[in-house]
Design a protein around this motif. Structure first.
Motif, mmCIF file in Angstrom:
data_model
loop_
_atom_site.group_PDB
_atom_site.id
_atom_site.type_symbol
_atom_site.label_atom_id
_atom_site.label_comp_id
_atom_site.label_asym_id
_atom_site.label_seq_id
_atom_site.Cartn_x
_atom_site.Cartn_y
_atom_site.Cartn_z
ATOM 1 N N PHE A 1 0.819 -1.242 0.042
ATOM 2 C CA PHE A 1 0.073 0.034 0.027
ATOM 3 C C PHE A 1 0.835 1.303 -0.003
ATOM 4 C CE2 PHE A 1 0.883 -0.978 4.396
ATOM 5 C CZ PHE A 1 1.079 0.302 4.991
ATOM 6 N N VAL B 1 -3.963 0.530 -2.969
ATOM 7 C CA VAL B 1 -3.716 -0.912 -2.593
ATOM 8 C C VAL B 1 -3.254 -1.729 -3.385
ATOM 9 C CG1 VAL B 1 -4.663 -2.571 -0.861
ATOM 10 C CG2 VAL B 1 -5.098 -0.033 -0.512
ATOM 11 N N HIS C 1 -7.687 -6.617 5.382
ATOM 12 C CA HIS C 1 -6.694 -5.732 5.347
ATOM 13 C C HIS C 1 -7.017 -4.100 5.171
ATOM 14 C CE1 HIS C 1 -4.613 -9.358 3.950
ATOM 15 N NE2 HIS C 1 -3.634 -8.798 4.572
ATOM 16 N N ARG C 2 -8.151 -3.751 4.656
ATOM 17 C CA ARG C 2 -8.647 -2.458 4.508
ATOM 18 C C ARG C 2 -8.789 -1.811 5.961
ATOM 19 N NH1 ARG C 2 -10.909 -4.068 -0.690
ATOM 20 N NH2 ARG C 2 -9.768 -2.945 -2.582
ATOM 21 N N LEU D 1 -5.654 -1.094 7.709
ATOM 22 C CA LEU D 1 -5.279 -0.069 7.190
ATOM 23 C C LEU D 1 -5.914 1.366 7.475
ATOM 24 C CD1 LEU D 1 -4.107 -1.104 3.459
ATOM 25 C CD2 LEU D 1 -2.597 -0.594 5.477
#
Length: 847
Positions: free
Chosen positions: A108, A118, A132-133, A136
């Motif tokens: 990212f 990403v 994962h987002r 993040l």
């Protein structure tokens, strides 16, 4: 004031050296991460569903602004039980299914505390990318060096939303505290998906008044100074979504998400990407996955779907022979949910096992259409073409399946192949079902995907063109209905070829086709009003056309929510209109819009008020011999609105229903008379109105014969809404419908199924004669506390047909009366007892 400005300037100066989070190039930062997602009703003792994720998170810089993130030892737990009694249990199947993907590092962009693009290999699914987002999203920090309190629009998982920052320094602990809060109701690019609402229309103005969905997210950070910036030592996130579709105060469904990210240590070993192409996978914004097409309805543990399907089937068959068992609805929903996770091979095997057993066959054919996956439509197609389904079975199953199925491109193509299949073409009723379903499916798809291609409608456009060239009237009608269901702007051109007045050939078509062509524009009008407005207006004003055509065009015109200029132009033209049917219809339509209360129609109502003033007053006095539009409108947000309206009525300040207006109208009215037995209308000047006491007594006599029909006859249908409590006590409501054929009586009873709760709502209706209908709604303990009775009958007023509506109601032991007479000009004359007015005034004061 100046003092506040000075304080803010001083505070701003304190943070002039504040910097953004730092991740050095030669280090790997190790964090402990935990996340919890839980949904359900907020009360203890009820079922909830959720998932918990725990993992180590490794962050490592590749370049100054490019980073890698890897999850280490991820664990997934699921929750499907009674809150808070039942524990989270390891989601072993889900963990093993995602294990390989969870080990893959993602890449990212990160600069000045802001997450950019990403990247990940193609093998990482949208579901894992979203996980994962979520991590993040915690790193997203738009920190300003010169301000400690500020607001901005910040990009995140949910979209670009209004975000408020507060920064405080704690010198003693040598750290900085950052708090940011997001109002998820105010987002420019809200990432949201409506499920099951394809056939509803949004009202943005309504949601501005009353919020049925309240969403917020709060982030708290503890930051410690680092060499060139700051280090995120700890971050906690709490996100809450409250949903109350009917403005419930304490009954809102909720979804809560909690996340923690805590710094553990710094390692020297860098994170290494796998040997694969890292593709751009968008930004922080959530990506809707396609792996799961349906949302679970009934929480249940599924270990062996085929075996559980057979078990539930046998239970339904064994326990629902003589009468419906209490748990039948629950078991049926379980059957649907099990079929959703079963494979096509599983379902085919079960069908083969039970298709020759009529009772089992019926349960399977009832459940399969509600599954709502493309697999089921494909299964029905194969079984019908293979001769395993009768035509009635296939039609019944397909009607439901096409409404329930997810409208993706695969299913649309499957439906198109059904619509064009030679075997189905030989069965008109079946072909009509498939064709209309095809149009509806395109409409559903276009709601979810606004850029849906016009190519989807090409087969229908071709059918319409061929049918027109051959003058095949039934085929033209069907094609127009399909295009009307789809409501795609690309269909405007082929529909216009069939509109009268715009093409000579179309004017020679039957009136029914002309009307269908105009009605096919209705759904297009809602999406692209500017395209339809000039077409509809031209049809309304074309005096060479049949009056019915022009009136239908008027309906379509107002679907576009026309501006004050357009409505005024129409009003000006109607002043010179020679056809009284068209003039009366348009005038009454515009007048009905002046009384509309829906917030999204406020501008149209204002424009209609202007137009009415421009039109001839004589149109208001036309009788029902001419066509008229009657539009009923009701908008209700909260109980408070009722009391405000009632207060206006009591004080006489309402412009449309003041007490003085009621008295005057009632004085000049001729008496309302019932129809004679052997004729349609009594002659002018007949005897005065006959008392409706006989109506009331006959209805009361019917009710006395049987207060609750359920004591003597089984229900026509019953609906049970039941919640599961931790103490296993029943909680919920039952709606049952009964029909007494000899007395033409229908009864609906809503009752609580909780112990020691005798509250009921009873709705009774009976057709007493061709011209009389009576209904009674009562509620309270055993339906004894309050009651409202409505009596409607047709009759004559002078020489014109009329109708009367009488509404007496019982409030705390006494009956009040309101009589509403529908006048020939469409207005309502309302007479209210003084007792009612005083009761409303007293009730408002008590509030």
């Amino acid at each position: 004031d100046s003092k506040s400005v000075l304080i803010l300037l001083v505070l701003s100066a304190k943070y002039s050296t504040f910097s953004v989070p730092e991740f050095a190039l030669d280090k790997t930062y190790v964090y402990k991460y935990e996340a919890l997602l839980l949904g359900g009703l907020p009360h203890e003792g009820l079922a909830r569903a959720g998932i918990k994720v725990s993992s180590k998170v490794l962050l490592s810089a590749v370049t100054e602004h490019t980073f890698l993130m890897k999850l280490m030892d991820p664990l997934l737990h699921e929750y499907a039980g009674i809150w808070p009694k039942d524990p989270f249990v390891p989601a072993t199947k889900l963990t093993s299914a995602l294990a390989a993907q969870l080990q893959i590092p993602i890449k990212f962009e990160y600069a000045n505390g802001v997450v950019g693009k990403v990247f990940a290999p193609a093998g990482v699914s949208p579901t894992v990318m979203n996980l994962h987002r979520g991590i993040l999203n915690i790193l997203q920090l738009n920190l300003k060096k010169t301000q400690n309190i500020y607001e901005l629009q910040e990009a995140g998982v949910q979209g670009v939303c209004r975000t408020h920052y507060v920064i405080n320094e704690d010198p003693k602990a040598n750290h900085i505290i950052v708090t940011k809060s997001k109002d998820l109701s105010h987002c420019q690019e809200r990432i949201i998906k409506d499920i099951g609402l394809a056939y509803t229309e949004r009202c943005a103005e309504c949601t501005e008044r009353v919020k049925s969905l309240i969403e917020t997210a709060t982030y708290n950070y503890i930051m410690k100074p680092a060499a060139a910036g700051v280090l995120i030592a700890e971050a906690t996130v709490e996100e809450v979504h409250h949903f109350s579709p009917l403005n419930e105060i304490h009954g809102a469904a909720m979804m809560e998400a909690k996340q923690t990210l805590a710094f553990v240590e710094i390692e020297k070993t860098p994170v290494v990407p796998i040997k694969a192409d890292y593709l751009a996978r968008g930004s922080l914004q959530y990506e809707f996955a396609t792996e799961i097409l349906q949302t679970p309805i009934q929480l249940m543990k599924i270990s062996d779907a085929p075996a559980q399907i057979i078990e539930v089937l046998k239970h339904l068959v064994a326990n629902n022979v003589a009468m419906v068992h209490d748990d039948a609805p629950l078991k049926f929903v379980q059957l649907i949910q099990l079929l959703r996770v079963a494979t096509l091979e599983n379902i085919e095997a079960i069908w083969a096992q039970f298709k020759d057993k009529p009772v089992y066959r019926r349960w399977i054919l009832d459940a399969l259409p509600a599954v709502g996956t493309p697999v089921i439509v494909k299964l029905f197609k194969e079984k019908f073409l293979g001769g395993e389904l009768t035509i009635p079975e296939f039609i019944q199953a397909l009607v439901v399946a096409l409404q329930m199925v997810t409208a993706d491109l695969e299913t649309i193509q499957l439906t198109a192949s059904l619509a064009l299949h030679e075997k189905i073409a030989t069965i008109p009723a079946l072909r009509e079902v498939v064709m209309l379903g095809y149009g509806s499916m395109i409409a559903k798809h276009c709601v979810a995907v606004p850029t849906c291609p016009a190519e989807l409608l090409r087969p229908i456009h071709e059918i319409a063109a061929e049918a027109t060239s051959k003058n095949n009237i039934p085929e033209i009608t069907l094609a127009l209905k399909v295009l009307g269901n789809a409501g795609h702007p690309a269909s405007l051109k082929p529909i216009m070829k069939l509109l009268p007045g715009l093409r000579t050939a179309a004017t020679s078509l039957p009136l029914r086709i002309q009307v269908d062509a105009i009605l096919a524009l209705r759904n297009i009008a809602k999406k692209e009003p500017k395209l339809v407005q000039p077409v509809a207006l031209q049809l309304v004003l074309d005096r060479a056309l049949h009056p019915e055509v022009r009136m239908v065009a008027c309906i379509v015109l107002f679907e576009t929510k026309p501006s004050v200029a357009l409505i005024s132009s129409l009003a000006g033209a109607l002043k010179l209109e020679t056809n009284m049917h068209v003039a009366s219809f348009a005038y009454s339509h515009i007048k009905s819009l002046t009384r509309i209360t829906a917030p999204d129609m406020a501008a149209v109502a204002g424009a209609a008020n202007v137009a009415i003033k421009l039109m001839s007053p004589k149109l208001d006095r036309l009788s029902f011999r001419f066509s008229r539009a009657l539009q009923l409108d009701f908008y209700h947000s909260e109980s408070y609105n009722f009391y405000k309206r009632a207060k206006k009525i009591c004080s006489g300040s309402s412009s449309s229903m003041s007490s003085s207006r009621m008295t005057e109208t009632a004085t000049i009215m001729e008496p309302f008379r019932k129809f004679h037995k052997d004729r349609y209308m009594a002659p002018h000047g007949a005897s005065k109105a006959v008392s409706s006491g006989s109506t009331a007594s006959s209805f009361e006599k019917i009710q006395k014969q049987a207060k609750f029909l359920g004591n003597a006859v089984p229900p026509v249908f019953a609906v049970i809404a039941r919640a599961v409590r931790v103490d296993h006590k029943l909680l919920g409501y039952q709606l049952a419908a009964y029909f007494d054929k000899p007395n033409a009586r229908v009864q609906l009873v809503v009752s609580s199924i909780a112990e020691n709760d005798n509250l009921k709502i009873c709705a009774d209706g009976a057709v007493l004669s061709k011209h009389k209908v009576t209904a009674r709604v009562a509620w309270g303990p055993e339906c004894q506390q309050y009651a409202v009775i409505a009596k409607a009958e047709a009759g004559v007023l002078g020489e014109f047909p009329a109708a009367r509506l009488e509404v007496p109601w019982r409030l705390k032991g006494s009956y009040k009366h309101k009589v509403t007479v529908i006048n020939p000009d469409g207005t309502l004359s309302i007479q209210i007892d003084e007792d009612i007015l005083s009761w409303i005034q007293k009730h408002i004061k008590e509030e």
